[in-house]
Enzyme design. Structure first.
Site, short mmCIF file in Angstrom:
data_model
loop_
_atom_site.label_atom_id
_atom_site.label_comp_id
_atom_site.label_asym_id
_atom_site.label_seq_id
_atom_site.Cartn_x
_atom_site.Cartn_y
_atom_site.Cartn_z
N LYS A 71 -5.65 -1.56 -2.56
CA LYS A 71 -4.98 -0.93 -1.41
C LYS A 71 -5.99 -0.42 -0.40
O LYS A 71 -5.80 -0.56 0.82
CB LYS A 71 -4.09 0.22 -1.92
CG LYS A 71 -2.98 -0.27 -2.86
CD LYS A 71 -2.30 0.89 -3.59
CE LYS A 71 -1.27 0.36 -4.59
NZ LYS A 71 -0.81 1.40 -5.53
N ILE B 142 5.66 4.86 1.56
CA ILE B 142 5.05 5.47 2.74
C ILE B 142 4.76 4.39 3.77
O ILE B 142 4.05 3.44 3.47
CB ILE B 142 3.72 6.18 2.38
CG1 ILE B 142 3.94 7.22 1.28
CG2 ILE B 142 3.09 6.80 3.61
CD1 ILE B 142 2.63 7.86 0.78
N VAL C 32 0.84 -1.20 0.00
CA VAL C 32 0.00 0.00 0.00
C VAL C 32 0.87 1.25 0.00
O VAL C 32 1.69 1.45 0.90
CB VAL C 32 -0.94 0.03 1.23
CG1 VAL C 32 -1.80 1.28 1.22
CG2 VAL C 32 -1.82 -1.21 1.26
#
Lengths: 428, 428
Positions: free
Chosen positions: B207, B138, B134
């Site tokens: 995601k 990040i 995902v």
């Protein structure tokens, strides 16, 4: 399900009460997520009788935080007292010595005594966790030490004092002077009891020192930070910077240079279209850069009951799940003591000055810059009604040394009607 | 120092090679941070002879990823093959059955089979971690499941497909049509082999399904997502939205409503001054909202060798440090199956239509909206040269149901010269 995790909480100010609230409201959620009940055994604070908006009679009361920290029925000591000496330090040391895990929101304590406390915690095989000490609700300690564990960190930056950012953005939006907004913020209770902690950049520098250590595997070195507050930022500079496409932020930057570790906390210009430039009000932002990941930007509330308590609870949940490990990302004994590099990396600079309105004044300034090896990227002279002419210059990259020499030479030309302002422009 | 952690890596595309590079370059850094050497025992990919820019002869080669996943000298199986069926699924199942920890970047696999795989991992007492699945680099899985563990999550939003965001921002900056930019992006290799995975919103929805499960403690429910791609976003809408102060983003939103879990992946309008509105190009952004923390925004590269490999390594380091725990934040057996709420929360909407240029046309549209109980916040009719008049309307909050009725009634007035466009405006 494993045995309950029993907390002792010292300090029942805003954050302490926030932690109590989360544990009361989300008991079952926390148990599901950690596999354990999270309980509060005892609490401690200065005034027992004060009304805190929550009944405290279900918890044992300790007058002395050291006694609280060493109780047999406390597994985790949560230190929310604050201050880098006195009861906070005594109680954290006592807790670690007694084999307790510790969670703290105390940035000053870690910035000053982080290395000794990390050794104590690791020697005792206990956790010392401090997500709430940096950037409030933003899980930046976790992002840096765990989320980017595969990276060599190349730079860490951040706007980490919401009060300063509030003052700077309010100056711009309302067109007020630093002094006016300072008084306003102080009246609203936005500033620490000692406002120098905020506007002098000390609070933000404590946070930067912690992030630096984690990022670069170095001994926490608060006193190695080049530190400058926001009190010399004028509304004229805010307007002039905006005119050139920049915002002024109290920006912390830490990076390795060829000469050592550079740590700065100072007002800087950043492009107004960058995430840092667009950060208004009391919100915090941390920028993490790693060799594999590139740039990660984290934004969120940097203070307040809920956000800070959220960060405290992240640490409590990690401990409940059995996560320990070194305090600053690698064993304290292996943290490097690196030389301090004093902002010697070249950068573009913003210069604002007022020239005597006489022929050749601007030429003198330009030739001084040229002589110092500093080339001009952009220059603006503004229309003016009196006998002095406001001038803005954005330089190409130059070293702080060259700039200092150029500023002295400018002064000597006697065409300046007052001291020039120089602010670093940080590439973000 | 503990025993080395031995990896078997299946899939040597961009991400796999990135992982190899990090482990080669940062061996000592990783050992310091995790307390263990991290080694690669064996690798597997489709073509052994392909030049991947790195020598592979130091690793054992396995033709069959299942054989790799079950080797005695592999502790962690790293699945970078991709796809929700076939060798990726077979090998992950085999690895868990053989008592290996698993790290994967495979969003499709988790979105479709997450529940079964989580049960298998938890039954075997092993980790199944997927930070790289995902939002690329990040560390959002960690932020949500650990950093915000003390919060009841109230909403999760994100721009999580860089190709779609590239297309939308490129359309705006270059003034090109969807078809033109699509062809350009495809030529540059920015799109998946099956571009519908990108522009149809499927990849981003995978995601979102994973984030929803983590955020709300619910069974992963990819098929419960209201899904709409970006192919009907026109350059006219991008310009008109900009004119009203908005950007169009392919935005995923998950939240609990009174009726159940709402999950949407669709083009939405967001204010152009918000962090989401300011997100240009291929960068990703995830917004996490919790009852204690408020709003946290995470921004970073959503794809590419380094960022995705960085996320894989975060999981590997966590496993090296002994971090296991439930796959979706709480035990899979306790994840709730909640009803699907189909976007029934009221929101303001953007409407664009072209009216026949005859008296009373606008009055008819306004009265249709009024009859449906929809009030108008802002309306603009543009000057025009031909016999049709472009009209933009921003409504106050209304329900999707009321909007659908109003659109049908507008159609029936016969004053529209073509179908009206309606896009939701998301409060960010």
């Amino acid at each position: 399900m494993s045995a309950p995790l029993r907390l002792g909480i010292a300090g029942l100010g805003t954050v302490g009460i926030g932690v109590l609230r989360i544990i009361r409201q989300h008991a079952s959620l926390l148990a599901e997520r950690t596999g354990r009940d999270i309980l509060i055994t005892a609490v401690s604070a200065r005034e027992k009788s004060k009304d805190r908006g929550l009944p405290l009679d279900r918890y044992d009361w300790e007058e002395d935080p050291v006694a609280l920290a060493t109780r047999d029925d406390v597994d985790v000591f949560v230190e929310l007292i604050g201050g880098d000496e006195g009861p906070a330090k005594d109680a954290v040391e006592a807790a670690l010595a007694a084999g307790k895990d510790v969670v703290t929101a105390n940035k000053a304590l870690l910035a000053i005594h982080g290395q000794a406390l990390a050794k104590a915690a690791e020697g005792a095989g206990r956790a010392l966790r401090y997500e709430a000490a940096v950037a409030g609700g933003i899980p930046v300690i976790k992002a840096l030490s765990e989320g980017l564990a595969g990276n060599e960190i190349t730079r860490v930056m951040g706007v980490m004092n919401g009060s300063c950012n509030y003052i700077l953005t309010r100056m711009e939006s309302a067109g007020l002077s630093y002094e006016e907004v300072f008084a306003e913020a102080d009246g609203l209770g936005y500033l620490e009891a000692d406002p120098q902690l905020d506007v002098g950049g000390i609070d933000a520098a404590h946070k930067l020192a912690i992030l630096s250590s984690l990022a670069f595997g170095t001994v926490v070195d608060f006193s190695g930070i080049t530190l400058e507050g926001i009190d010399r930022v004028s509304i004229e500079d805010i307007h002039a910077a905006a005119d050139m496409g920049y915002k002024i932020k109290l920006l912390g930057v830490a990076q390795k240079t060829g000469r050592g570790l550079e740590q700065r906390m100072q007002p800087c210009l950043v492009p107004d279209s960058s995430p840092l430039g667009q950060l208004d009000g009391g919100t915090n932002m941390v920028v993490l850069e790693g060799d594999a990941v590139g740039q990660i930007v984290l934004r969120g509330p940097g203070a307040g009951e809920g956000p800070t308590a959220s960060a405290v609870m992240a640490d409590v949940c990690d401990i409940a799940r059995g996560l320990r490990g070194p305090v600053f990302g690698k064993p304290a004994a292996t943290l490097a003591s690196v030389p301090r590099a004093h902002a010697d990396l070249p950068a573009p600079y913003y210069l604002r000055m007022t020239l005597e309105d006489k022929p050749g004044a601007l030429a003198k300034i330009a030739s001084v810059l040229g002589d110092a090896g500093i080339s001009i990227d952009r220059m603006r002279q503004y229309g003016h009604a009196d006998t002095t002419a406001p001038v803005l210059i954005v330089t190409h990259k130059t070293t702080p040394d060259a700039l200092t020499r150029a500023l002295a030479a400018m002064e000597a030309t006697r065409v300046l009607s007052g001291p020039a302002v120089a602010l670093r422009i940080e590439a973000v």
